[in-house]
Design an enzyme around this catalytic site. Structure first.
Site, PDB file in Angstrom:
ATOM      1  N   ASP A  87       1.749  -2.930  -5.292  1.00 52.71           N
ATOM      2  CA  ASP A  87       0.651  -2.464  -4.731  1.00 52.71           C
ATOM      3  C   ASP A  87       0.937  -0.961  -3.858  1.00 52.71           C
ATOM      4  OD1 ASP A  87      -2.121  -2.635  -3.505  1.00 52.71           O
ATOM      5  OD2 ASP A  87      -1.045  -3.231  -1.795  1.00 52.71           O
ATOM      6  N   SER A  88      -0.206  -0.693  -3.508  1.00 55.97           N
ATOM      7  CA  SER A  88       0.017   0.643  -2.748  1.00 55.97           C
ATOM      8  C   SER A  88       0.568   0.504  -1.406  1.00 55.97           C
ATOM      9  CB  SER A  88      -1.600   1.492  -2.571  1.00 55.97           C
ATOM     10  OG  SER A  88      -2.348   0.503  -1.996  1.00 55.97           O
ATOM     11  N   TYR A 135      -4.134   4.552  -1.756  1.00 54.56           N
ATOM     12  CA  TYR A 135      -4.398   5.045  -3.482  1.00 54.56           C
ATOM     13  C   TYR A 135      -5.733   5.399  -3.567  1.00 54.56           C
ATOM     14  CZ  TYR A 135       0.311   3.951  -5.152  1.00 54.56           C
ATOM     15  OH  TYR A 135       2.007   3.781  -5.263  1.00 54.56           O
ATOM     16  N   GLY A 136      -6.516   4.423  -2.596  1.00 51.44           N
ATOM     17  CA  GLY A 136      -7.934   4.183  -3.053  1.00 51.44           C
ATOM     18  C   GLY A 136      -8.854   5.548  -3.023  1.00 51.44           C
ATOM     19  N   CYS A 178      -2.666  -3.954  -7.119  1.00 50.79           N
ATOM     20  CA  CYS A 178      -3.661  -3.047  -6.559  1.00 50.79           C
ATOM     21  C   CYS A 178      -4.762  -2.773  -7.527  1.00 50.79           C
ATOM     22  CB  CYS A 178      -2.848  -1.651  -6.272  1.00 50.79           C
ATOM     23  SG  CYS A 178      -3.836  -0.514  -5.547  1.00 50.79           S
ATOM     24  N   THR A 229      -6.902  -0.471  -7.111  1.00 57.55           N
ATOM     25  CA  THR A 229      -7.198   1.058  -7.478  1.00 57.55           C
ATOM     26  C   THR A 229      -6.186   1.431  -8.588  1.00 57.55           C
ATOM     27  OG1 THR A 229      -7.678   1.231  -5.201  1.00 57.55           O
ATOM     28  CG2 THR A 229      -7.344   3.247  -6.429  1.00 57.55           C
ATOM     29  N   GLU A 253      -6.517  -4.353   7.835  1.00 53.69           N
ATOM     30  CA  GLU A 253      -5.127  -3.995   8.827  1.00 53.69           C
ATOM     31  C   GLU A 253      -5.042  -4.171  10.110  1.00 53.69           C
ATOM     32  OE1 GLU A 253      -2.749  -0.947   6.587  1.00 53.69           O
ATOM     33  OE2 GLU A 253      -3.469  -1.666   4.675  1.00 53.69           O
ATOM     34  N   CYS A 307     -10.652  -5.542  -4.400  1.00 50.48           N
ATOM     35  CA  CYS A 307      -9.839  -4.849  -3.485  1.00 50.48           C
ATOM     36  C   CYS A 307      -8.644  -5.801  -2.803  1.00 50.48           C
ATOM     37  CB  CYS A 307     -10.219  -4.127  -2.506  1.00 50.48           C
ATOM     38  SG  CYS A 307      -9.277  -3.214  -1.350  1.00 50.48           S
ATOM     39  N   HIS A 358      -7.517  -6.385  -0.064  1.00 51.12           N
ATOM     40  CA  HIS A 358      -7.752  -6.660   1.312  1.00 51.12           C
ATOM     41  C   HIS A 358      -9.034  -7.322   1.588  1.00 51.12           C
ATOM     42  CE1 HIS A 358      -5.084  -3.255   1.826  1.00 51.12           C
ATOM     43  NE2 HIS A 358      -4.977  -3.407   3.190  1.00 51.12           N
TER      44      HIS A 358
HETATM   45  N1  DGL Z   1      -4.576  -1.890  -2.726  1.00 55.59           N
HETATM   46  C1  DGL Z   1      -5.942  -1.055  -2.752  1.00 55.59           C
HETATM   47  C2  DGL Z   1      -6.623  -1.569  -3.586  1.00 55.59           C
HETATM   48  O1  DGL Z   1      -6.669  -2.717  -3.950  1.00 55.59           O
HETATM   49  C3  DGL Z   1      -6.235  -0.703  -1.070  1.00 55.59           C
HETATM   50  C4  DGL Z   1      -5.371  -0.011  -0.351  1.00 55.59           C
HETATM   51  C5  DGL Z   1      -5.589   1.394  -0.904  1.00 55.59           C
HETATM   52  O2  DGL Z   1      -6.371   2.258  -0.901  1.00 55.59           O
HETATM   53  O3  DGL Z   1      -4.591   1.689  -1.165  1.00 55.59           O
HETATM   54  O4  DGL Z   1      -7.618  -1.118  -4.249  1.00 55.59           O
END
Ligand code: DGL
Length: 265
Positions: free
Chosen positions: A6-7, A38-39, A69, A71, A148, A180, A182
């Site tokens: 993941d990012s 990454y978003g 992730c 994104t 977060e 996403c 989160h």
């Molecule tokens: N992990 C990213 C997602 O699921 C969220 C956090 C990011 O923007 O990197 O899209």
């Protein structure tokens, strides 16, 4: 070993589901904390990062890559699938399939980062599976930092969520993809605001089921994955609160966290 990346820390919500569904397999997690988020980055940048992330895990012995992730799935899964010679699973396809199965009125809402929503990945996938389905997208860039910071129960978060979800409620979606890493942590509040009639789809759960299916149907892959309850964690920057935040996403304590050097790949 199953490699999952993941990012940053968020993909641990997907790893949690993987552990629940496939408790006997060795899993290695990589979070690209040095380059998160990454978003809001371009397809080119996210694709380059995602390739490096996956290659890092392959070097560590991954025989299957899970792109946790949303994104990275939306922007880079095509390239990863083409360039890597091991199976790669993203979070979008299992989620849209589950959503299409759940919807009764063919109106599906999707929330995600700007990158995910801008990619139109869910519209493209839905068109292939069932062209009658209409996707209602909504980017929610404020939610990642709120989760977060553990502002899960704060009234400010509820207010922001209400604003993001209003157009989807007006459109009368009956199914909503939490697109996403989160958002599953906000599931309870989202369900309260969306109402009982809206079915929420959690990408982690659906992806874990897809991984299980793939392993069940592929005996070579099954043999190559180590059946051993062992979890490893790497991050490209280990100075932050990865463990503290990550424990909440994973629902258990993260053991040792090692520093990963992805720039050399
Ligand atoms: N992990 C990213 C997602 O699921 C969220 C956090 C990011 O923007 O990197 O899209």
């Amino acid at each position: 070993m199953i490699g999952i990346f993941d990012s940053g820390v968020g993909g641990l919500s997907v790893m949690k589901e993987l552990i629940t569904t496939l408790p006997d397999y060795q899993i290695t997690y990589f979070g690209d904390t040095a380059r998160v988020p990454y978003g809001n980055k371009s397809k080119e940048t996210v694709t380059r990062y995602a390739l490096e992330d996956a290659n890092f895990l392959i070097k560590k012995g991954a025989k299957l890559i899970v792109v946790a992730c949303s994104t990275a799935t939306a922007l880079a899964l095509d390239t990863l699938t083409k360039k890597l010679d091991i199976p790669v699973i993203g979070v979008a396809e299992p989620s849209i399939k589950a959503a299409i199965e759940a919807t009764r009125n063919n109106k599906i809402g999707v929330i995600g980062t700007k990158g995910t929503i801008g990619s139109k990945i869910y519209q493209k996938l839905a068109k292939k599976i069932n062209p009658k389905v209409k996707i209602y997208p909504q980017s929610c860039p404020l939610l990642v930092p709120l989760v977060e910071e553990n502002w899960i129960k704060k009234p400010e978060t509820r207010r922001i969520l209400k604003k993001y979800l209003r157009p989807l409620k007006t459109a009368q979606v009956d199914t909503l993809i939490l697109g996403c890493t989160h958002y599953p942590l906000l599931e309870k509040t989202i369900q309260e605001i969306a109402g009982k009639r809206i079915t929420l789809i959690s990408p982690g759960k659906e992806t874990a089921k897809a991984v299980q299916k793939l392993i069940d149907n592929n005996s070579d892959l099954r043999k190559s994955l180590k059946k051993k309850k062992k979890y490893r964690f790497y991050a490209s920057d280990t100075s932050g609160e990865f463990k503290q935040i990550g424990n909440r996403f994973l629902g258990r304590r993260i053991g040792k966290l090692a520093k990963a050097n992805v720039e050399n790949l």
